[in-house]
Design a protein around this motif. Structure first.
Motif, short mmCIF file in Angstrom:
data_model
loop_
_atom_site.label_atom_id
_atom_site.label_comp_id
_atom_site.label_asym_id
_atom_site.label_seq_id
_atom_site.Cartn_x
_atom_site.Cartn_y
_atom_site.Cartn_z
N UNK A 1 0.84 -1.20 0.00
CA UNK A 1 0.00 0.00 0.00
C UNK A 1 0.88 1.25 0.00
N UNK A 2 1.90 1.26 0.87
CA UNK A 2 2.78 2.42 0.94
C UNK A 2 3.54 2.66 -0.35
N UNK A 3 4.02 1.58 -0.97
CA UNK A 3 4.76 1.72 -2.22
C UNK A 3 3.86 2.26 -3.33
N UNK A 4 2.65 1.74 -3.41
CA UNK A 4 1.71 2.20 -4.42
C UNK A 4 1.35 3.67 -4.20
N UNK A 5 1.11 4.02 -2.94
CA UNK A 5 0.76 5.40 -2.59
C UNK A 5 1.89 6.35 -3.00
N UNK A 6 3.11 6.02 -2.63
CA UNK A 6 4.25 6.88 -2.94
C UNK A 6 4.48 6.97 -4.44
N UNK A 7 4.33 5.85 -5.14
CA UNK A 7 4.56 5.83 -6.58
C UNK A 7 3.54 6.72 -7.31
N UNK A 8 2.28 6.66 -6.88
CA UNK A 8 1.24 7.48 -7.52
C UNK A 8 1.53 8.97 -7.34
N UNK A 9 1.91 9.37 -6.12
CA UNK A 9 2.19 10.78 -5.87
C UNK A 9 3.47 11.23 -6.56
N UNK A 10 4.47 10.32 -6.67
CA UNK A 10 5.70 10.66 -7.38
C UNK A 10 5.43 10.84 -8.88
N UNK A 11 4.59 9.99 -9.45
CA UNK A 11 4.24 10.13 -10.86
C UNK A 11 3.49 11.45 -11.10
N UNK A 12 2.61 11.80 -10.17
CA UNK A 12 1.88 13.06 -10.30
C UNK A 12 2.84 14.24 -10.27
N UNK A 13 3.81 14.19 -9.36
CA UNK A 13 4.80 15.28 -9.26
C UNK A 13 5.63 15.37 -10.54
#
Length: 456
Positions: free
Chosen positions: A315-327
Motif C-alpha cells: 500500500x505504501x509503495x503504491x501510494x508513494x509511486x502514484x504521488x511521485x508520478x503526479x509530481x
C-alpha cells in the motif's frame, strides 16, 4: 462469510438508545450554554447575526412547512421496508443496491426540501462569499499552470482552498467544463457521489462481515443525521466516496488475511494505495484514514504479521509511486501542499479566536468528539456503544482501529469543531463497528432507523 440467521441476531435494548440520546443532548448543551467555544463563523440572517450552536455548525431556525410531510412519509417507508431489504432471502443483491442508491438520492432531497425549494439545490455551497473551493474552480483559466503553481497560489485561494489539496477544485473545474457554471449541476454530482458511496459502504461491510451485515451497515448510515444533511450540500460527500473505496479495499485485504493461507494477491494492496493517493488529493483527512486502515490490517493480521506487513508495504509503495508520478507529470508536490496548509491554518485559526489556538485545546477536543457523535446520531452511537460495551467477544480488529484513530483525530490538534461535517468520512467506521460481528435483529434495525430519521 454469511451473517447469522435472524433468530441469532442480537437486539439493541431501547435503554441503550435512550441513554445515548440523553448523553448526546447533554454534550451539546454543555458546549452550547457553558463552554461556548468561540471558533465557528456566525450566520448573517438579514440584519441579524446568528451564532452557531457550537460545537455543531447549526443554527436555531425552526420551521414547520407542508414539505416536512414528504420526508416523514419517505422515511416511514424506508423504516418499514428495512427488514425486507436487509434480508438476502427476500431481496436480491442487485435490487438492494439499486434501492439503496435510490434512497440515498431521494431521502436527502426530501430533507433539503423541508427548508428550501429544490431549485435552490447547491445554493449553500455559495452561502459565504469566497469560502468554498467552487470559487477557486471558476477562476481557473489553464489547468496545468494552476496545478503546477498550486502551493504558491494557496494564500490567494478561498477559505477552504487555503487548507485543501487541489482535488476538489480540479473536480469542479471538470464539471464546469462539461456542464457550465452553476451550483445545481455541482450539487447533483455531489449527491450522486454520496449515493454511490452508500452502495460502496454496503459492499465494504459485506466484505468485512457478510451480506446481511453489509446491508445493515449501509441502512444504518442512510438514517444518520449528518449523512442525510450533507449529502447534497457539502463537498465532504465527495471525499466520503473516495474514503469508502479505500475502506472497501482494506476490508478485502483483511478478508484475505483471515483465510487459512493468509495470502494477499499483490493487486489488492496496490489498488488500496492508489485509492488512498486519490483520496489524499481531495482532503488531508486521508492521513487519519490511512492510519485507521493501517491499524486495522495490523490487528486483523496479527496472527500472520508477515503477510500483514507485506500488504502495508505494498500500500505504501503504491501510494508513494502514484504521488511521485503526479509530481513528475505536473510539478505538484503533495507534501509541500500539506506543509503550506498547516501554516495557513494556524494563522487563520489564531486570527479567528484572537489568541494562540492551543489555548483552547481542551474545549476543541471536547467539541471535536461531541459534534461527531451528535452528527452520527443517537441510533448509530447507541448501536456502536452497545456492541463495544458487551465485551471482548463483540470487539473486532476494525473496532480497535476505529477507537484508536478517532482518539488521535479528537486530541491531535488537527481539527477545530464542525466535525459533524468534516468527519463525514468516518461515519461508516461506526457502522462497520456495529456490524463487524454480525447484523442486528429486525426490531432493533427498525427502531434505530426510526430514531435516526427522526433526529435528522
Amino acid at each position: 462469510m454469511e451473517a447469522p440467521a435472524e433468530s441469532g441476531a442480537p437486539s439493541v435494548p431501547p435503554a441503550a438508545i435512550l441513554a445515548a440520546a440523553a448523553l448526546l443532548a447533554g454534550a451539546w448543551a454543555l458546549d452550547l450554554f457553558v463552554l461556548r467555544t468561540p471558533v465557528l463563523t456566525p450566520y448573517l440572517a438579514g440584519d441579524r447575526e446568528v451564532s452557531p450552536a457550537t460545537p455543531l455548525y447549526a443554527f436555531w431556525m425552526p420551521v414547520a412547512r407542508p414539505a416536512c410531510v414528504f420526508f416523514v412519509v419517505l422515511a416511514g417507508l424506508f423504516v418499514w421496508s428495512a427488514p425486507r431489504l436487509a434480508d438476502p432471502a427476500r431481496t436480491r443483491s442487485s435490487a438492494f443496491a439499486g434501492l439503496l442508491f435510490a434512497g440515498a438520492v431521494v431521502l436527502p432531497l426530501a430533507l433539503f426540501g423541508v427548508r428550501a425549494p429544490l431549485a435552490e439545490l447547491g445554493a449553500l455551497l455559495t452561502l459565504y462569499d469566497n469560502e468554498e473551493v467552487y470559487f477557486d474552480a471558476l477562476k481557473i483559466r489553464q489547468y496545468a499552470p494552476f496545478l503546477r503553481h498550486y502551493v504558491e497560489l494557496m494564500p490567494e485561494l478561498s477559505l477552504h482552498g487555503k487548507h485543501f489539496p487541489p482535488g476538489h477544485a480540479s473536480w469542479i473545474y471538470a464539471l464546469v467544463a462539461c456542464f457550465g457554471a452553476g451550483t445545481l449541476p455541482l450539487a447533483l454530482a455531489v449527491l450522486a457521489a454520496f449515493a454511490l458511496a452508500l452502495v460502496c459502504v454496503y459492499r465494504a461491510c459485506a466484505a468485512l462481515a457478510g451480506e446481511r451485515a453489509g446491508r445493515t451497515g449501509a441502512l444504518l448510515l442512510l438514517a444518520c443525521p449528518s449523512m442525510l444533511d450533507f449529502a447534497c450540500t457539502s463537498l465532504d460527500a465527495v471525499f466520503l466516496l473516495a474514503a469508502v473505496l479505500c475502506l472497501w479495499s482494506a476490508f478485502g485485504i483483511g478478508k484475505r488475511l483471515a483465510l487459512p493461507d493468509g495470502r494477499v494477491p499483490v493487486g489488492l494492496p496496490l489498488t488500496a494505495g492508489a485509492a488512498l493517493a486519490g483520496a489524499s488529493l481531495l482532503s488531508f483527512s486521508a492521513l487519519p484514514l490511512g492510519l485507521a486502515l493501517g491499524l486495522y490490517l495490523l490487528c486483523a493480521g496479527r496472527r500472520r504479521i508477515r503477510s500483514a506487513l507485506a500488504a502495508l508495504a505494498g500500500i505504501g509503495a503504491s501510494y508513494a509511486a502514484c504521488l511521485a508520478l503526479l509530481w513528475a507529470a505536473t510539478g505538484f508536490a503533495l507534501h509541500e501542499c500539506l506543509a503550506r496548509a498547516i501554516e495557513l491554518n494556524a494563522e487563520f485559526m489564531s486570527s479567528v479566536v484572537g489568541r494562540d489556538i492551543r489555548a483552547l485545546h481542551g474545549s476543541l477536543c471536547y467539541g471535536n468528539a461531541s459534534a461527531f457523535l451528535i452528527g452520527g446520531g443517537a441510533s448509530l452511537v447507541a448501536a456502536a456503544g452497545w456492541r463495544l460495551a458487551r465485551g471482548r467477544a463483540q470487539w473486532s480488529a476494525w473496532s480497535t482501529a476505529t477507537v484508536l484513530t478517532l482518539a488521535v483525530m479528537t486530541f491531535g490538534g488537527i481539527y477545530f469543531l464542525e466535525t459533524e461535517r468534516i468527519w463525514l468520512f468516518a461515519m461508516p467506521w461506526l457502522a462497520a463497528a456495529v456490524v463487524a460481528r454480525g447484523p442486528l435483529d429486525d426490531r432493533s434495525l427498525r427502531t434505530l432507523l426510526a430514531v435516526g430519521a427522526a433526529q435528522a
